[in-house]
Design an enzyme around this catalytic site. Sequence first.
Site, PDB file in Angstrom:
ATOM      1  N   ASP A 217      41.007  40.247  46.687  1.00  0.00           N
ATOM      2  CA  ASP A 217      40.626  40.755  45.193  1.00  0.00           C
ATOM      3  C   ASP A 217      40.874  42.297  45.304  1.00  0.00           C
ATOM      4  OD1 ASP A 217      38.854  41.529  43.162  1.00  0.00           O
ATOM      5  OD2 ASP A 217      37.231  40.194  44.110  1.00  0.00           O
TER       6      ASP A 217
ATOM      7  N   ASP B 285      43.961  40.169  39.198  1.00  0.00           N
ATOM      8  CA  ASP B 285      43.545  41.084  40.315  1.00  0.00           C
ATOM      9  C   ASP B 285      43.082  40.220  41.323  1.00  0.00           C
ATOM     10  OD1 ASP B 285      41.085  40.448  39.278  1.00  0.00           O
ATOM     11  OD2 ASP B 285      40.326  42.314  39.449  1.00  0.00           O
ATOM     12  N   GLU B 286      43.337  38.885  41.332  1.00  0.00           N
ATOM     13  CA  GLU B 286      42.919  38.114  42.496  1.00  0.00           C
ATOM     14  C   GLU B 286      43.729  37.021  42.735  1.00  0.00           C
ATOM     15  OE1 GLU B 286      38.508  37.368  40.946  1.00  0.00           O
ATOM     16  OE2 GLU B 286      39.024  35.717  42.634  1.00  0.00           O
TER      17      GLU B 286
END
Length: 470
Positions: free
Chosen positions: A11, A106-107
């Site tokens: 993350d 973003d993960e």
Amino acid sequence: MRRDPSILHLDLDAFFAAVEQRDKPSLRGRPVVVGGTGGRGVVSTASYEARAFGARSAMSTIEARRLCPPGTAFLGSRFAAYRRTSDVVMALLRELSPLVEPVSIDEAYVDLAAGDHDLSVAGVTALATDLKARIAAATGGVTGSVGIGTSKAIAKIGSELRKPDGLTVVPPGQELDVLHPLPVRSLGGVGPATAERLHQIAVTTVGDLHRLSLVDLTSLLGQAHGTGLHRLARADDDRPVVADREAKSVSAEETYARDLSDPVRLGAEVDALARRVGTRLRSSGTSGRTVTLKVRRPDFSTLTRSSTLPQPIDDPRLIAEVAHRLLAGIDRHAGVRLLGVGVSGLATFVQGDLFALDEPPTTTDLPVDESPDPEQPAPTAAVPWYPGQDVEHDEHGAGWVWGSGLNRVTVRFEGPRTPPGRVRTFAGDDPALRPGSPPDWTPPDPSAPDPSGPDPSEPDPTPPDPTAAG
DNA sequence: TCTGGGGTCCTAGGACCC
DNA sequence: TCTGGGGTCCTAGGACCC
């Protein structure tokens, strides 16, 4: 649940704000809020400096402005820049394993068992430590938090435990020790509504949840949700990491600065949304049978109307036609705050080799380096430029770093002053290269906001670019 | 001037079919 | 003078995620 801690969850920390701080050094160490800057805007990401003052994702920007001190930067989103940096990170993950499942920009999850790795606790700890260093090096300082465990759920919770720049490995057998003290809200799938129902029966931690029977849970939350939480509370989670998930729907929506009621304007907005959806469907080579229209009223009540066609469509005019019909069946007298158009029931065209989509960038004066490999960022010790980083150049306008090597940086320009896709290399210390085009930083103004409201003739300072593919 | 935009998944009822 | 039991498709709404 697996025997080895082979699932990794990454993350990226305050990702949008981190990219802005990287591209604009003057923002480093200062509170930065990225998101909608208009009257109805909300915060996408607050930097950790801004979080210290209470700014949070999904909060209205107005409220974030109230909380944050003078000197806070409020920036519109630059999705193309975030996408480029995300691509660099995802490429690093794919070096670890072919099984990488991006969850969002973003993960991502990585199944380390599909790579060749030492899956002992010490082994995966070393692997993650190295990964974090390589991400920071390749992105110019963007950090990420990593969790590793025997399942997706445990890995995800691990990455949340120490933020930012954290690393948590949950050894096999210790899942319940980690899980049970946590609030139920930290389980994926437990949002405000579920948490409230659980609190009403005095269930606040995962440990409390563990004590409920399957029957209790399914009668309280429904079959699927109840069963899912019953299993999660026991760390019983064997969901696989799935690379290449196919999209199931494509949609576009817009909240208007002022509520709409003029039928002509409403029709034009539906057309514009249908165009955005159709364009994206076509660029991804897909089409769908169900068209959905979404309407949010000024009182925030939201309704949807959908229509399923015999054949899949991707033509913006056809999508608009269906959406117009659906809109006609909705009472709009109170006004419209938001319109949305979506297409679902997607069917991928299979056209074999008809489409060679991976066309190379339009190369102009670049005899070498025409295929810089973003998956293999060259050593950058001597050159402070990172793939995806925004740069400014006097002659060519704005560009971004396409690849970098020792004392050499390749820049792809797509600014208004240059033809799109122009690629050039520079010496890494070329004084003409500067980090970051100036962000549209709006200095906080205590006397704001303008009581007359935003001028509708004024374009949004940073309109989202629905076609941006990175 | 409370509350964006892009998604996924689930539920429940009605239609329809075998 | 009655009404079963699945299964699938469609529609609308809601919870949730980032």
